[in-house]
Enzyme design. Structure first.
Site, PDB file in Angstrom:
ATOM      1  N   HIS A 154       0.832  -1.201   0.000  1.00 23.29           N
ATOM      2  CA  HIS A 154       0.000   0.000   0.000  1.00 23.29           C
ATOM      3  C   HIS A 154       0.872   1.259   0.000  1.00 23.29           C
ATOM      4  O   HIS A 154       0.726   2.133  -0.859  1.00 23.29           O
ATOM      5  CB  HIS A 154      -0.911  -0.032   1.238  1.00 23.29           C
ATOM      6  CG  HIS A 154      -1.791   1.167   1.382  1.00 23.29           C
ATOM      7  ND1 HIS A 154      -3.123   1.142   1.036  1.00 23.29           N
ATOM      8  CD2 HIS A 154      -1.540   2.417   1.829  1.00 23.29           C
ATOM      9  CE1 HIS A 154      -3.643   2.342   1.262  1.00 23.29           C
ATOM     10  NE2 HIS A 154      -2.707   3.127   1.753  1.00 23.29           N
ATOM     11  N   GLU A 155       1.778   1.315   0.964  1.00 23.71           N
ATOM     12  CA  GLU A 155       2.612   2.520   1.082  1.00 23.71           C
ATOM     13  C   GLU A 155       3.553   2.657  -0.117  1.00 23.71           C
ATOM     14  O   GLU A 155       3.848   3.764  -0.554  1.00 23.71           O
ATOM     15  CB  GLU A 155       3.400   2.527   2.397  1.00 23.71           C
ATOM     16  CG  GLU A 155       2.538   2.467   3.669  1.00 23.71           C
ATOM     17  CD  GLU A 155       1.465   3.557   3.777  1.00 23.71           C
ATOM     18  OE1 GLU A 155       1.621   4.621   3.136  1.00 23.71           O
ATOM     19  OE2 GLU A 155       0.469   3.347   4.497  1.00 23.71           O
ATOM     20  N   HIS A 204       1.763   4.493  -2.754  1.00 20.20           N
ATOM     21  CA  HIS A 204       1.848   5.950  -2.543  1.00 20.20           C
ATOM     22  C   HIS A 204       3.213   6.456  -3.010  1.00 20.20           C
ATOM     23  O   HIS A 204       3.318   7.510  -3.635  1.00 20.20           O
ATOM     24  CB  HIS A 204       1.695   6.279  -1.054  1.00 20.20           C
ATOM     25  CG  HIS A 204       0.291   6.234  -0.544  1.00 20.20           C
ATOM     26  ND1 HIS A 204      -0.722   6.979  -1.091  1.00 20.20           N
ATOM     27  CD2 HIS A 204      -0.275   5.550   0.493  1.00 20.20           C
ATOM     28  CE1 HIS A 204      -1.861   6.769  -0.410  1.00 20.20           C
ATOM     29  NE2 HIS A 204      -1.610   5.886   0.551  1.00 20.20           N
ATOM     30  N   GLU A 243      -4.603   7.871  -2.905  1.00 24.18           N
ATOM     31  CA  GLU A 243      -5.056   6.600  -2.335  1.00 24.18           C
ATOM     32  C   GLU A 243      -5.383   5.584  -3.435  1.00 24.18           C
ATOM     33  O   GLU A 243      -5.238   4.379  -3.228  1.00 24.18           O
ATOM     34  CB  GLU A 243      -6.275   6.845  -1.433  1.00 24.18           C
ATOM     35  CG  GLU A 243      -6.682   5.657  -0.587  1.00 24.18           C
ATOM     36  CD  GLU A 243      -5.662   5.274   0.496  1.00 24.18           C
ATOM     37  OE1 GLU A 243      -4.676   6.008   0.689  1.00 24.18           O
ATOM     38  OE2 GLU A 243      -5.872   4.236   1.139  1.00 24.18           O
TER      39      GLU A 243
HETATM   40 ZN    ZN Z   1      -2.999   5.187   1.919  1.00 25.85          ZN
END
Ligand code: ZN
Length: 510
Positions: free
Chosen positions: A269-270, A273, A299
């Site tokens: 997830h990160e 980003h 996101e």
């Molecule tokens: Zn996030």
């Protein structure tokens, strides 16, 4: 430097670049605070960050910006927001108009209070003590209301706060989209819960030493495309990604030695980003043509890698041998189908960041409703834990046994981030729209992922999203990349297509 450019433009740019040096320095202090700083360093750190925030705000509201913009707005170069200089001028105008509405004293007070608020939250969560956190949260809510009043709004104070994270979006529009989504998801959750075909999720609770997880997570992040020459992975309480320079992106996670998905999908997830941060034009770092267009779009990038890629069957065909190598005792006897089903376990649960893709949006709807009530004054901070429990019962059918796993689970409110939560749901919606468009354009996306060839995916994201930074709004990016406006349907279709075969759902209920 192009000397044919107007002096006002060169002056404006150099002013903004210097402000970015300060704000990225503040970012480093914040990163350190959340990863390395000893507990008692807190109060002094709050002073350091508040001082920098005051300086940054003073620069952002400097009257010379108004003069430079006034001059530049007369010139053709400022006309097209989709051009680099047009974007610079028009977005700086937007930021400047906001900045001059906020008194420096309010900005400093918000910063100081929210730094202390986050420190108080860490302790309150650790000791399951909402009462210890309530006074500072009350103060933060009061300050955010003042901020909304100072910024101004059309319909509701919450609009002013939402606009900070999702420029151009409105409370009423988000309410409508989330209602449409909820209407589709509730029967899907019910059908899945009723299905006799359920995954064995216990295969992901076998025991994974934190340092092994760290090594494995870093290895996979690197293979997926995270550049460790331009980034780092560290440990924190509440995972986040921050950029400290055009070639310095920090991602963070937390390890649960008894539950594999928490850190692993958190890292993906990160990293998602991080790909966006590192993918925007370096030479415009920190300026509008080099900054993210909205948090919903940000996101969408993290959810794309975490879920659309990371929880897909092709990904596990590629990744399972690596997992078996890193954790022979926990993975070597598992099949791709077992892991694929287990990582797509759908079940109402307490913790948002560990929620499955279907129920996740219900966690967001709860927070979206509660924070609107806090900002409008309908709900007192002291009544928040009860209100939280009621909504969890109503939407998810479960009751948090304590506040640590209930109302204290997220950092956002302690950091003054009201209006942030809905961007998570928007991110899921955008991600599904991007996925459908990417699939159609690449043609062989599943085969690429099975082979661990992620570059064509990065190329698509760079071309349609990353390179544009703020030259296009969220709505424009979606329209350009997918040919359609924001809609809940691609996410619903994506979830049904994936989950109906796994849970053997009857055609009527899927
Ligand atoms: Zn996030």
């Amino acid at each position: 430097m192009n000397t044919n450019l107007p002096t006002a433009l060169l002056d404006l740019e150099s002013h903004l670049r210097e402000t970015t040096l300060l704000s990225s320095t503040r970012g480093l202090l914040e990163w350190d605070e959340r990863t390395k700083m000893p507990l008692q360093g807190g109060p002094y750190r709050a002073e350091q960050i508040a001082l920098l925030s005051g300086m940054i705000h003073q620069r952002a509201s400097d009257a010379r910006i108004g003069d430079w913009l006034g001059e530049l707005e007369q010139l053709p170069l400022a006309e097209d927001r989709h051009s680099l200089h047009g974007c610079l001028v028009q977005q700086t105008r937007r930021n400047y108009e906001k900045a001059i509405k906020l008194p420096k004293s309010l900005v400093e007070e918000i910063t100081r209070t929210t730094v202390l608020g986050q420190q108080s939250w860490v302790e309150a969560r650790e000791h399951d003590d909402f009462a210890a956190f309530a006074p500072i949260l009350e103060k933060i809510v009061g300050l955010k209301i003042q901020q909304a009043e100072a910024l101004g709004y059309d319909a509701t104070p919450y609009d002013a706060l939402l606009d900070e994270y999702e420029p151009g979006e409105t409370t009423s529009n988000v309410t409508r989209i989330l209602a449409d989504l909820r209407e589709q998801l509730v029967p899907l959750v019910a059908a899945i819960t009723d299905s006799a075909n359920q995954p064995d999720s216990s295969i992901l609770t076998r025991g994974y030493a934190a340092d092994q997880q760290q090594q494995f997570g870093s290895r996979v992040a690197g293979l997926v495309g995270f550049d460790f020459q331009r980034g780092r992975l560290d440990t924190t309480h509440h995972p986040f990604c921050t950029d400290l320079g055009p070639h310095d992106c920090r991602i963070t996670t937390r390890y649960d030695e008894g539950f594999f998905p928490a850190a692993f999908f958190g890292i993906l997830h990160e990293a998602g980003h991080g790909f966006y941060e590192l993918g925007m034009p370096d030479d415009w770092y920190g300026l509008p043509p080099g900054s993210c267009t909205s948090l919903g779009i940000h996101e969408s990038q993290s959810r794309f890698w975490e879920n659309m890629v990371g929880r897909g069957r092709p990904f596990w065909q590629w990744c399972l041998p690596l997992a078996a190598e890193a954790f022979p005792e926990s993975f070597a006897d598992l099949s791709v189908d077992q892991v694929y089903f287990a990582v797509n376990s759908v079940k109402p649960s307490l913790i948002r960041v560990e929620a499955d893709e279907v129920t996740y949006n219900l966690h967001i709807i709860i927070r979206f409703e509660l924070e609107q009530e806090l900002i409008s004054g309908q709900l007192a901070v002291s009544d928040l834990p009860d209100a939280w429990r009621e909504k969890y019962e109503q939407y998810l059918g479960i009751t948090p046994p304590n506040d640590a796993d209930g109302v204290l689970q997220d950092i956002h409110w302690s950091g003054g981030m009201f209006g942030y939560f809905p961007t998570y749901a928007l991110g899921n919606l955008y991600a599904a729209q991007f996925l459908a468009a990417m699939r159609a354009e690449l043609g062989n996306m599943d085969q690429l992922v099975e082979q661990g060839d992620f570059q064509p995916l990065h190329d698509w994201l760079a071309k349609h999203i990353h390179q544009h930074a703020q030259r296009y709004s969220a709505a424009e990016l979606v329209e350009r990349a997918t040919g359609e406006g924001l809609s809940h349907l691609p996410l619903v279709d994506y979830l049904r297509e994936k989950l109906a075969p796994l849970y053997q759902l009857p055609a009527s209920s899927s």
